[in-house]
Design a protein around this motif. Structure first.
Motif, PDB file in Angstrom:
ATOM      1  N   GLU A 148       0.858  -1.184   0.000  1.00 16.08           N
ATOM      2  CA  GLU A 148       0.000   0.000   0.000  1.00 16.08           C
ATOM      3  C   GLU A 148       0.894   1.234   0.000  1.00 16.08           C
ATOM      4  N   VAL A 205       1.017   5.723  -0.598  1.00 19.75           N
ATOM      5  CA  VAL A 205       0.325   7.015  -0.726  1.00 19.75           C
ATOM      6  C   VAL A 205       1.345   8.043  -1.189  1.00 19.75           C
ATOM      7  N   LYS A 237      -4.116  13.337  -3.568  1.00 17.40           N
ATOM      8  CA  LYS A 237      -3.075  12.342  -3.317  1.00 17.40           C
ATOM      9  C   LYS A 237      -3.433  11.047  -4.042  1.00 17.40           C
ATOM     10  N   GLU A 259      -3.447   7.080  -3.944  1.00 14.57           N
ATOM     11  CA  GLU A 259      -3.378   5.918  -3.076  1.00 14.57           C
ATOM     12  C   GLU A 259      -3.437   4.650  -3.930  1.00 14.57           C
TER      13      GLU A 259
END
Length: 474
Positions: free
Chosen positions: A101, A103, A116, A118
């Motif tokens: 994961e 960001v 942003k 993700e």
């Protein structure tokens, strides 16, 4: 009497202590092979923070901040050697978990207006069975049962890979506090550098007991990766289980600095990596029969990748020399961009786009296709060199147009004119589905590209259309 007993006990204790010191001071031998192919459970956690360096055009960069976490768990068994040095390090892996994961958040004045990004990447179930093979440039993976994607091979590029850690072990016995320099290829493999310039990586036997040995690692590896300058500084420790003759744990810190490349952003980040290995009583799905069926040399096409443009109903199968760069799948203009890399240099760019469907058995008229090419190139076009139809066994009709001309780049002081060749393809399925490709290549590099453009086009498959994966940022 008491004094003699006391002296005897004290003398015996001194001998025990001395013996313990001598045992700890003995040279330690490490084993780099595993003929018994012991099954191990491997778990790795990665935490990364830093700044991706993105181009904003005109020599400027756009500031961003990135955080990422990754977790991996798999069963592993060593495979027979495939050659010397890095090629000798091979393993079969059965993944239970592979997930990352990340960001990416913009900074600066424009940050409030830019959302942003993700991203979550998860290894799909049909790709859990993996063969990992050592290379000087890292550890390459393929799945014996299904082609992988660029996204999944990037996911499985494990920092602190157990095969790369094994490469750091000394070939001869070493004493506590003794240092050694791993072979240059071993440092290159651990850092995943494609072309090495310099390695200062050093290992030291920091401590040892009868059961364990601890190795400290420090130094840097400098070179190129995907055509970009890159320097990886490493610091950490490896724990070695002397009873099991295997690496049992590693804690590493990677500090990575790289420039913007042809297929990747620049990076300035730090990765904290922790890996644990434990022996298993049973190999699970990695039985002796399964391992025996894995050939020493990977079958032809094993390292091919697939790219699915789900919303278009299009699939490509291609070599790893083609790097997916970016795509707009559901908004205009619809395009997927690939770049061909060869020995760290960009050779060509491919733009693939869907075309509105025609009546079954029909396609865009060839005169219209040629006129669209002339309109698109405009003043850059010098001549149409060739027009032809290719023979394709799948029933798909493929037409090729080759155009020569020039591309002008405005430099800081003057314009640079580059002789360029554009190779266009129109592909039409019997159902009426259509797609187009355009390959842009410097005219002097056409021979170096060879037939890799045509091979990519011939791999085209028209599939059922489906929505884009919402979890993954294109």
């Amino acid at each position: 009497m008491m004094s003699r007993v006391t002296l005897r006990v004290a003398f015996g204790a001194a001998l025990v202590l001395a013996g313990g010191r001598f045992a700890l001071a003995e040279a330690v031998t490490f084993k780099t092979s595993d003929e018994s192919s012991t099954p191990y459970r491997v778990s790795t956690r990665v935490k990364a923070t830093g700044k991706p360096i993105l181009s904003a055009g005109r020599g400027k960069t756009a500031p961003h901040v990135m955080t990422a976490r990754a977790e991996f768990a798999f069963t592993e068994r060593r495979l027979p050697s495939g050659g010397r040095d890095a090629l000798s390090l091979r393993a079969a892996r059965d993944f239970e978990l592979a997930r990352m994961e990340s960001v990416v958040t913009p900074e600066g004045e424009a940050a409030p207006n830019i959302p942003k990004a993700e991203t979550t990447v998860i290894l799909p179930q049909h790709l859990q069975f993996i063969v990992a093979e050592g290379r000087t440039s890292g550890v390459d993976c393929y799945c014996p049962t299904s082609p992988m994607t660029r996204e999944t091979i990037d996911l499985l590029e494990l920092p602190g890979d157990p095969l790369a850690l094994t490469a750091l072990l000394p070939p001869k016995s070493v004493d506590v506090d003794e240092s050694w320099s791993p072979p240059e290829w071993a440092g290159q493999m651990l850092a995943a550098i494609e072309a090495i310039e310099k390695s200062t990586l050093t290992c030291r036997l920091a401590s040892a007991t009868d059961s364990t040995a601890t190795i400290s690692i420090s130094g840097s590896v400098k070179g190129q990766r995907d055509g970009a300058n890159c320097e990886v500084t490493l610091q950490g420790t490896i724990n070695y289980d002397r009873a099991k003759d295997a690496v049992s744990q590693a804690k590493l810190t990677y500090s990575v600095k790289s420039s913007i490349g042809a297929v990747s952003p620049g990076l300035d980040l730090v990765m904290e990596v922790e890996t644990h290995r434990q022996t298993l009583e049973a190999p699970g799905r990695l039985s002796d029969k399964v391992l025996a069926a894995i050939p020493i040399t990977a079958p032809a096409g094993a390292f091919d990748l697939v790219y699915d443009a789900g919303p278009w109903g299009i699939r490509l199968r291609h070599s790893r020399e083609w790097f997916f760069y970016q795509a707009t799948l559901e908004h205009s203009p619809q395009v997927a961009i690939f770049r061909l890399m060869d020995k760290g240099s960009i050779i060509a760019q491919c733009n693939m786009s869907p075309i509105a469907g025609a009546t079954a058995g029909q396609h865009v008229p060839l005169d219209q296709f040629e006129n669209d090419i002339k309109t698109s190139l405009g003043a850059r076009l010098d001549s149409i060199r060739a027009k032809e139809q290719l023979n394709v066994d799948t029933g798909m009709k493929v037409f090729r147009v080759i155009a020569d001309g020039k591309h002008t780049i405005a430099g800081p002081k003057e314009k640079v004119v580059i002789p360029t060749t554009w190779i266009y393809y129109l592909c039409a399925a019997p159902s009426g589905k259509q797609a187009s490709f355009v390959f842009a290549v410097e005219s002097k590099l056409v021979d170096q590209m060879g037939s890799r453009d045509e091979e990519l086009v011939r791999s085209l498959q028209f599939t059922a259309q489906r929505a884009a994966d919402a979890k993954t940022t294109q």
